[in-house]
Design an enzyme around this catalytic site. Structure first.
Site, short mmCIF file in Angstrom:
data_model
loop_
_atom_site.label_atom_id
_atom_site.label_comp_id
_atom_site.label_asym_id
_atom_site.label_seq_id
_atom_site.Cartn_x
_atom_site.Cartn_y
_atom_site.Cartn_z
N CYS A 157 -6.34 2.11 5.67
CA CYS A 157 -6.96 0.85 6.07
C CYS A 157 -6.39 0.44 7.43
CB CYS A 157 -6.66 -0.22 5.02
SG CYS A 157 -4.95 -0.81 5.02
N HIS A 187 0.85 -1.19 0.00
CA HIS A 187 0.00 0.00 0.00
C HIS A 187 0.89 1.24 0.00
CE1 HIS A 187 -3.90 -1.89 1.82
NE2 HIS A 187 -3.32 -2.70 0.96
N GLU A 236 0.98 3.85 1.90
CA GLU A 236 1.50 4.23 3.21
C GLU A 236 2.67 3.35 3.63
OE1 GLU A 236 -3.09 4.57 3.58
OE2 GLU A 236 -1.63 3.45 2.39
N CYS A 286 -2.54 -0.21 7.44
CA CYS A 286 -1.73 1.01 7.33
C CYS A 286 -1.84 1.87 8.58
CB CYS A 286 -2.13 1.79 6.08
SG CYS A 286 -1.68 0.89 4.56
#
Length: 152
Positions: free
Chosen positions: A80, A50, A52, A83
Protein backbone atom coordinates in the site's frame (compact mmCIF):
# COMPACT_ATOMS: atom_id res chain seq x y z
CA UNK A 1 18.64 -20.11 -3.86
CA UNK A 2 16.11 -19.89 -1.05
CA UNK A 3 12.46 -19.42 -1.89
CA UNK A 4 11.91 -16.26 0.11
CA UNK A 5 8.39 -15.74 -1.25
CA UNK A 6 7.44 -19.14 0.18
CA UNK A 7 8.63 -17.89 3.57
CA UNK A 8 6.59 -14.70 3.17
CA UNK A 9 3.53 -16.85 2.41
CA UNK A 10 4.12 -18.71 5.69
CA UNK A 11 3.90 -15.34 7.44
CA UNK A 12 0.69 -14.54 5.56
CA UNK A 13 -0.80 -17.84 6.74
CA UNK A 14 0.04 -16.91 10.35
CA UNK A 15 -1.98 -13.73 9.86
CA UNK A 16 -4.84 -15.72 8.30
CA UNK A 17 -4.92 -18.07 11.31
CA UNK A 18 -5.18 -15.05 13.64
CA UNK A 19 -8.06 -13.48 11.69
CA UNK A 20 -5.81 -10.83 10.15
CA UNK A 21 -5.65 -9.97 6.45
CA UNK A 22 -3.16 -12.59 5.22
CA UNK A 23 -0.14 -10.59 4.14
CA UNK A 24 3.39 -11.58 5.02
CA UNK A 25 6.76 -9.92 4.60
CA UNK A 26 10.39 -10.56 5.31
CA UNK A 27 13.60 -8.60 5.04
CA UNK A 28 16.64 -10.33 3.58
CA UNK A 29 20.27 -9.27 3.82
CA UNK A 30 23.06 -11.14 2.02
CA UNK A 31 20.75 -14.07 1.29
CA UNK A 32 19.67 -14.47 4.93
CA UNK A 33 16.29 -13.66 6.46
CA UNK A 34 16.85 -11.04 9.16
CA UNK A 35 13.22 -10.26 10.01
CA UNK A 36 9.68 -11.40 9.42
CA UNK A 37 6.28 -9.82 9.77
CA UNK A 38 2.60 -10.35 9.15
CA UNK A 39 -0.42 -8.13 9.59
CA UNK A 40 -1.48 -7.55 13.21
CA UNK A 41 -3.85 -4.58 12.86
CA UNK A 42 -6.83 -6.32 14.45
CA UNK A 43 -4.83 -7.83 17.30
CA UNK A 44 -2.96 -4.60 18.07
CA UNK A 45 -5.79 -2.22 17.08
CA UNK A 46 -3.08 -0.19 15.38
CA UNK A 47 -3.66 0.97 11.79
CA UNK A 48 0.03 0.88 10.85
CA UNK A 49 0.77 -2.70 11.88
CA UNK A 50 1.11 -3.96 8.31
CA UNK A 51 3.43 -6.87 7.54
CA UNK A 52 5.98 -4.65 5.82
CA UNK A 53 6.12 -2.12 8.66
CA UNK A 54 6.64 -4.86 11.23
CA UNK A 55 9.38 -6.55 9.18
CA UNK A 56 11.12 -3.20 8.61
CA UNK A 57 10.92 -2.29 12.31
CA UNK A 58 12.46 -5.62 13.30
CA UNK A 59 15.21 -5.32 10.68
CA UNK A 60 16.11 -1.79 11.84
CA UNK A 61 16.28 -2.98 15.43
CA UNK A 62 18.43 -5.97 14.52
CA UNK A 63 20.83 -3.93 12.39
CA UNK A 64 20.71 -0.94 14.76
CA UNK A 65 20.07 1.37 11.81
CA UNK A 66 17.11 2.87 10.02
CA UNK A 67 19.04 2.50 6.77
CA UNK A 68 18.44 -0.90 5.19
CA UNK A 69 20.41 -0.09 2.04
CA UNK A 70 21.81 -3.57 1.55
CA UNK A 71 18.48 -5.31 2.19
CA UNK A 72 15.62 -6.61 0.11
CA UNK A 73 12.00 -7.03 1.17
CA UNK A 74 9.70 -9.85 0.08
CA UNK A 75 5.96 -9.19 0.41
CA UNK A 76 3.06 -11.39 -0.59
CA UNK A 77 0.91 -8.49 -1.83
CA UNK A 78 1.88 -5.31 -3.64
CA UNK A 79 2.46 -2.75 -0.87
CA UNK A 80 0.00 0.00 0.00
CA UNK A 81 1.13 3.65 -0.19
CA UNK A 82 2.12 3.74 3.50
CA UNK A 83 4.29 0.64 3.18
CA UNK A 84 5.80 1.80 -0.12
CA UNK A 85 6.79 5.01 1.66
CA UNK A 86 8.36 3.04 4.51
CA UNK A 87 10.28 0.87 2.03
CA UNK A 88 11.59 3.98 0.29
CA UNK A 89 12.49 5.73 3.55
CA UNK A 90 14.32 2.65 4.84
CA UNK A 91 16.31 2.74 1.60
CA UNK A 92 15.62 -0.89 0.85
CA UNK A 93 17.36 -1.93 -2.36
CA UNK A 94 14.74 -4.28 -3.84
CA UNK A 95 11.06 -4.95 -3.34
CA UNK A 96 9.83 -8.40 -4.38
CA UNK A 97 6.07 -8.92 -4.30
CA UNK A 98 4.06 -11.98 -5.25
CA UNK A 99 0.56 -10.72 -6.04
CA UNK A 100 -0.72 -7.51 -7.56
CA UNK A 101 -3.26 -5.51 -5.61
CA UNK A 102 -6.48 -6.12 -7.57
CA UNK A 103 -8.02 -2.78 -6.65
CA UNK A 104 -4.93 -0.80 -7.72
CA UNK A 105 -4.81 -0.03 -11.41
CA UNK A 106 -2.83 3.17 -11.05
CA UNK A 107 0.62 1.72 -10.24
CA UNK A 108 0.72 3.82 -7.07
CA UNK A 109 3.33 1.67 -5.32
CA UNK A 110 5.62 1.96 -8.33
CA UNK A 111 4.98 5.71 -8.55
CA UNK A 112 5.92 6.22 -4.92
CA UNK A 113 9.08 4.12 -5.12
CA UNK A 114 10.25 5.81 -8.32
CA UNK A 115 9.32 9.36 -7.35
CA UNK A 116 11.78 12.05 -8.41
CA UNK A 117 11.40 13.52 -4.91
CA UNK A 118 13.33 10.59 -3.44
CA UNK A 119 17.10 10.40 -3.51
CA UNK A 120 16.91 6.61 -3.21
CA UNK A 121 15.30 4.28 -5.72
CA UNK A 122 14.03 0.79 -4.94
CA UNK A 123 14.02 -1.82 -7.67
CA UNK A 124 10.60 -3.47 -7.97
CA UNK A 125 10.31 -7.13 -8.91
CA UNK A 126 6.93 -8.80 -9.42
CA UNK A 127 7.39 -12.51 -8.74
CA UNK A 128 4.25 -13.85 -10.35
CA UNK A 129 5.07 -17.57 -9.90
CA UNK A 130 3.05 -17.74 -6.66
CA UNK A 131 0.40 -15.15 -7.53
CA UNK A 132 -2.43 -17.68 -7.77
CA UNK A 133 -1.57 -19.20 -4.38
CA UNK A 134 -1.42 -15.77 -2.72
CA UNK A 135 -4.57 -14.55 -4.47
CA UNK A 136 -6.46 -17.67 -3.34
CA UNK A 137 -5.31 -17.17 0.25
CA UNK A 138 -6.59 -13.59 0.20
CA UNK A 139 -9.88 -14.55 -1.50
CA UNK A 140 -10.48 -17.37 0.97
CA UNK A 141 -9.92 -14.99 3.86
CA UNK A 142 -12.42 -12.43 2.60
CA UNK A 143 -14.99 -15.10 1.64
CA UNK A 144 -14.83 -16.51 5.19
CA UNK A 145 -15.12 -13.01 6.63
CA UNK A 146 -18.21 -12.24 4.52
CA UNK A 147 -19.76 -15.62 5.42
CA UNK A 148 -19.22 -14.99 9.12
CA UNK A 149 -20.73 -11.50 8.79
CA UNK A 150 -23.80 -12.96 7.04
CA UNK A 151 -24.22 -15.51 9.84
CA UNK A 152 -24.04 -12.85 12.57
Amino acid sequence: MKDFMKEAIKEAKKAFDKGEVPIGALVVQNGQIISRGHNTREQSQNAIKHAEIIAIEKACKKLKSWRLEDCEIYVTLEPCPMCAGAIANARITKLHYGCQEKTSCDHLCESILSSERLNHKTEIIFEEEREEEISTLLSDFFKAKRKKKDQD
